[in-house]
Design a protein around this motif. Structure first.
Motif, PDB file in Angstrom:
ATOM      1  N   ALA A 194       1.222  -1.409  -0.184  1.00 38.85           N
ATOM      2  CA  ALA A 194      -0.069   0.324  -0.102  1.00 38.85           C
ATOM      3  C   ALA A 194       0.906   1.390  -0.322  1.00 38.85           C
ATOM      4  N   ALA A 195       0.606   2.111  -1.286  1.00 37.00           N
ATOM      5  CA  ALA A 195       1.427   3.680  -0.928  1.00 37.00           C
ATOM      6  C   ALA A 195       0.685   4.604  -1.102  1.00 37.00           C
ATOM      7  N   ALA A 196       0.599   5.641  -0.001  1.00 34.39           N
ATOM      8  CA  ALA A 196       0.823   6.753  -0.069  1.00 34.39           C
ATOM      9  C   ALA A 196       0.130   7.609  -0.685  1.00 34.39           C
ATOM     10  N   THR A 197      -0.450   8.401  -0.734  1.00 38.55           N
ATOM     11  CA  THR A 197      -0.984   8.871  -2.183  1.00 38.55           C
ATOM     12  C   THR A 197      -1.675  10.292  -1.793  1.00 38.55           C
ATOM     13  N   SER A 198      -1.634  11.079  -2.597  1.00 35.69           N
ATOM     14  CA  SER A 198      -1.985  12.857  -1.995  1.00 35.69           C
ATOM     15  C   SER A 198      -3.616  13.053  -1.633  1.00 35.69           C
ATOM     16  N   PRO A 199      -3.278  13.747  -0.576  1.00 34.18           N
ATOM     17  CA  PRO A 199      -4.939  13.544   0.502  1.00 34.18           C
ATOM     18  C   PRO A 199      -5.507  14.577  -0.548  1.00 34.18           C
ATOM     19  N   PRO A 200      -7.314  13.973  -0.931  1.00 36.44           N
ATOM     20  CA  PRO A 200      -7.752  15.411  -1.672  1.00 36.44           C
ATOM     21  C   PRO A 200      -8.134  15.714  -0.894  1.00 36.44           C
ATOM     22  N   GLN A 201      -8.946  16.651  -2.522  1.00 32.10           N
ATOM     23  CA  GLN A 201      -9.029  18.206  -2.386  1.00 32.10           C
ATOM     24  C   GLN A 201     -10.025  19.009  -1.709  1.00 32.10           C
ATOM     25  N   GLY A 202     -10.406  20.113  -1.060  1.00 31.84           N
ATOM     26  CA  GLY A 202     -11.394  20.608  -0.547  1.00 31.84           C
ATOM     27  C   GLY A 202     -11.930  20.012   0.313  1.00 31.84           C
ATOM     28  N   GLY A 203     -10.931  19.855   1.268  1.00 31.65           N
ATOM     29  CA  GLY A 203     -11.181  20.015   2.554  1.00 31.65           C
ATOM     30  C   GLY A 203     -12.237  18.094   3.003  1.00 31.65           C
ATOM     31  N   GLN A 204     -11.937  17.328   2.224  1.00 35.19           N
ATOM     32  CA  GLN A 204     -12.473  15.933   2.008  1.00 35.19           C
ATOM     33  C   GLN A 204     -11.887  15.453   2.484  1.00 35.19           C
ATOM     34  N   SER A 205     -12.546  14.261   3.466  1.00 32.03           N
ATOM     35  CA  SER A 205     -12.504  13.357   4.202  1.00 32.03           C
ATOM     36  C   SER A 205     -12.292  12.180   3.970  1.00 32.03           C
ATOM     37  N   LEU A 206     -11.842  10.952   3.543  1.00 29.32           N
ATOM     38  CA  LEU A 206     -11.738   9.946   2.290  1.00 29.32           C
ATOM     39  C   LEU A 206     -10.334   8.388   3.697  1.00 29.32           C
ATOM     40  N   LEU A 207     -11.508   7.339   3.063  1.00 29.60           N
ATOM     41  CA  LEU A 207     -10.084   6.115   4.270  1.00 29.60           C
ATOM     42  C   LEU A 207     -10.963   5.132   3.139  1.00 29.60           C
ATOM     43  N   MET A 208     -10.024   4.991   2.406  1.00 35.14           N
ATOM     44  CA  MET A 208     -10.090   3.416   1.090  1.00 35.14           C
ATOM     45  C   MET A 208      -9.783   2.498   1.447  1.00 35.14           C
ATOM     46  N   PRO A 209     -10.762   1.781   1.611  1.00 36.45           N
ATOM     47  CA  PRO A 209     -10.564   0.218   2.597  1.00 36.45           C
ATOM     48  C   PRO A 209      -9.574  -0.041   1.693  1.00 36.45           C
ATOM     49  N   GLN A 210      -8.573  -1.066   2.162  1.00 38.51           N
ATOM     50  CA  GLN A 210      -7.885  -2.175   1.700  1.00 38.51           C
ATOM     51  C   GLN A 210      -8.329  -3.737   1.509  1.00 38.51           C
ATOM     52  N   ASN A 211      -8.693  -3.852   0.729  1.00 34.83           N
ATOM     53  CA  ASN A 211      -9.409  -5.326   0.133  1.00 34.83           C
ATOM     54  C   ASN A 211      -8.327  -6.053   0.212  1.00 34.83           C
ATOM     55  N   ILE A 212      -7.478  -7.136   1.325  1.00 33.40           N
ATOM     56  CA  ILE A 212      -7.661  -8.889   1.652  1.00 33.40           C
ATOM     57  C   ILE A 212      -7.993  -9.935   2.376  1.00 33.40           C
ATOM     58  N   THR A 213      -7.329 -10.807   1.227  1.00 31.16           N
ATOM     59  CA  THR A 213      -8.209 -11.787   1.425  1.00 31.16           C
ATOM     60  C   THR A 213      -8.079 -12.573   2.537  1.00 31.16           C
ATOM     61  N   GLU A 214      -8.600 -13.549   2.925  1.00 30.02           N
ATOM     62  CA  GLU A 214      -8.443 -13.714   4.638  1.00 30.02           C
ATOM     63  C   GLU A 214      -6.914 -15.356   4.621  1.00 30.02           C
ATOM     64  N   GLY A 215      -6.319 -14.879   5.436  1.00 31.46           N
ATOM     65  CA  GLY A 215      -5.442 -15.833   5.520  1.00 31.46           C
ATOM     66  C   GLY A 215      -3.898 -14.976   4.922  1.00 31.46           C
ATOM     67  N   THR A 216      -4.142 -13.576   5.046  1.00 32.91           N
ATOM     68  CA  THR A 216      -2.873 -13.091   3.761  1.00 32.91           C
ATOM     69  C   THR A 216      -2.045 -12.519   5.099  1.00 32.91           C
ATOM     70  N   PRO A 217      -0.804 -12.861   5.521  1.00 39.61           N
ATOM     71  CA  PRO A 217       0.316 -11.322   6.507  1.00 39.61           C
ATOM     72  C   PRO A 217      -0.178 -10.312   6.366  1.00 39.61           C
ATOM     73  N   VAL A 218      -0.332  -9.538   6.909  1.00 42.86           N
ATOM     74  CA  VAL A 218      -0.615  -8.447   7.082  1.00 42.86           C
ATOM     75  C   VAL A 218       0.453  -7.576   8.189  1.00 42.86           C
ATOM     76  N   SER A 219       1.171  -5.895   8.114  1.00 45.77           N
ATOM     77  CA  SER A 219       1.988  -5.370   8.647  1.00 45.77           C
ATOM     78  C   SER A 219       1.106  -4.157   8.609  1.00 45.77           C
ATOM     79  N   LEU A 220       0.951  -3.797   9.356  1.00 49.44           N
ATOM     80  CA  LEU A 220       0.947  -1.897   9.654  1.00 49.44           C
ATOM     81  C   LEU A 220       2.135  -1.439  10.145  1.00 49.44           C
ATOM     82  N   PRO A 221       2.354   0.171   9.363  1.00 46.97           N
ATOM     83  CA  PRO A 221       3.607   0.677   9.586  1.00 46.97           C
ATOM     84  C   PRO A 221       2.816   1.681  11.148  1.00 46.97           C
ATOM     85  N   CYS A 222       3.274   2.482  12.071  1.00 49.35           N
ATOM     86  CA  CYS A 222       2.760   3.648  12.445  1.00 49.35           C
ATOM     87  C   CYS A 222       3.997   4.193  12.955  1.00 49.35           C
TER      88      CYS A 222
END
Length: 228
Positions: A14-42
């Protein structure tokens, strides 16, 4: 106003893109198939906690946080679908960042078991005599791998000075005898996998200078979701 970063999957990451224009708030879901290993950065430092929605996540064998604050799933279930955020408490305030919406999709067939693979290790650590130190190895895999530790080929067991958790070994009041090579083994019903980490003393002033960095680790999760 809080602006969510939009994330897109590129070559499995997953790569970050530029935030939306006009002050909108978006949070796009990341579709991941069950059984897949995932690491979330902080991208915070300090004492880190992770939240699933409004509920703080308590570590368990399948969900482990490394010492940099990144959250690792050995594999994800459909029940893991949620918004995840990491936090740091400062001056009685909690700062929540890095929101990620995981949408775990049910697999088309039966989820297959998977061999252990290294998600994170603490790498080579330079230590000072008398300090407490923790070494960590996190493995993906299904079923969740059980991690055992060896020091110079001797299996480590808990003592008054040595504590074991799901993925780490903590040694209190380090002595010279505690330095050396440590091997972590992640094992499940499929097979096993191992990795080597080292505890070393700092170079003495009259000794040959070392070019080894103060810390080496295999953490590749900084700034992106890793889907293994």
């Amino acid at each position: 106003m809080l602006i969510w970063a939009v994330l897109v999957i590129i070559n499995g990451l997953a790569a970050a893109t530029s935030p939306p224009q006009g002050g909108q708030s978006l949070l796009m879901p990341q579709n991941i198939t069950e059984g897949t290993p995932v690491s979330l950065p902080c991208r915070l430092s300090g004492r880190i906690n992770w939240f699933r929605g409004a509920k703080q996540i308590i570590g368990d064998p399948r969900r482990q946080m490394d010492r940099h604050g990144n959250l690792h799933f050995s594999y994800v279930d459909v029940s893991d679908t949620a918004v995840y955020k990491c936090s740091r408490a400062s001056n009685s305030k909690v700062k929540l960042v890095n929101p990620v919406h995981l949408n775990v999709i049910k697999a088309a067939g039966k989820v297959k078991d998977a061999m252990p693979k290294l998600q994170y290790s603490s790498g080579t650590t330079h230590v000072t005599l008398g300090q407490d130190v923790t070494q960590q190895c996190i493995f993906s895999g299904r079923p969740v791998p059980v991690v055992t530790w060896y020091h110079d080929d001797n299996q480590i067991t808990e003592t008054a000075r040595v504590k074991l958790s799901f993925t780490s070994v903590t040694i209190k009041n380090m002595s010279e005898e505690d330095t050396g090579t440590y091997r972590c083994i992640g094992k499940n019903t499929v097979t096993s996998n191992s990795h080597v980490v080292n505890l070393t003393l700092p170079v003495q002033p009259n000794a040959e200078l070392s070019t080894t960095p103060a810390e080496q680790n295999d953490d590749t999760t900084a700034g992106k979701i890793c889907i293994f």
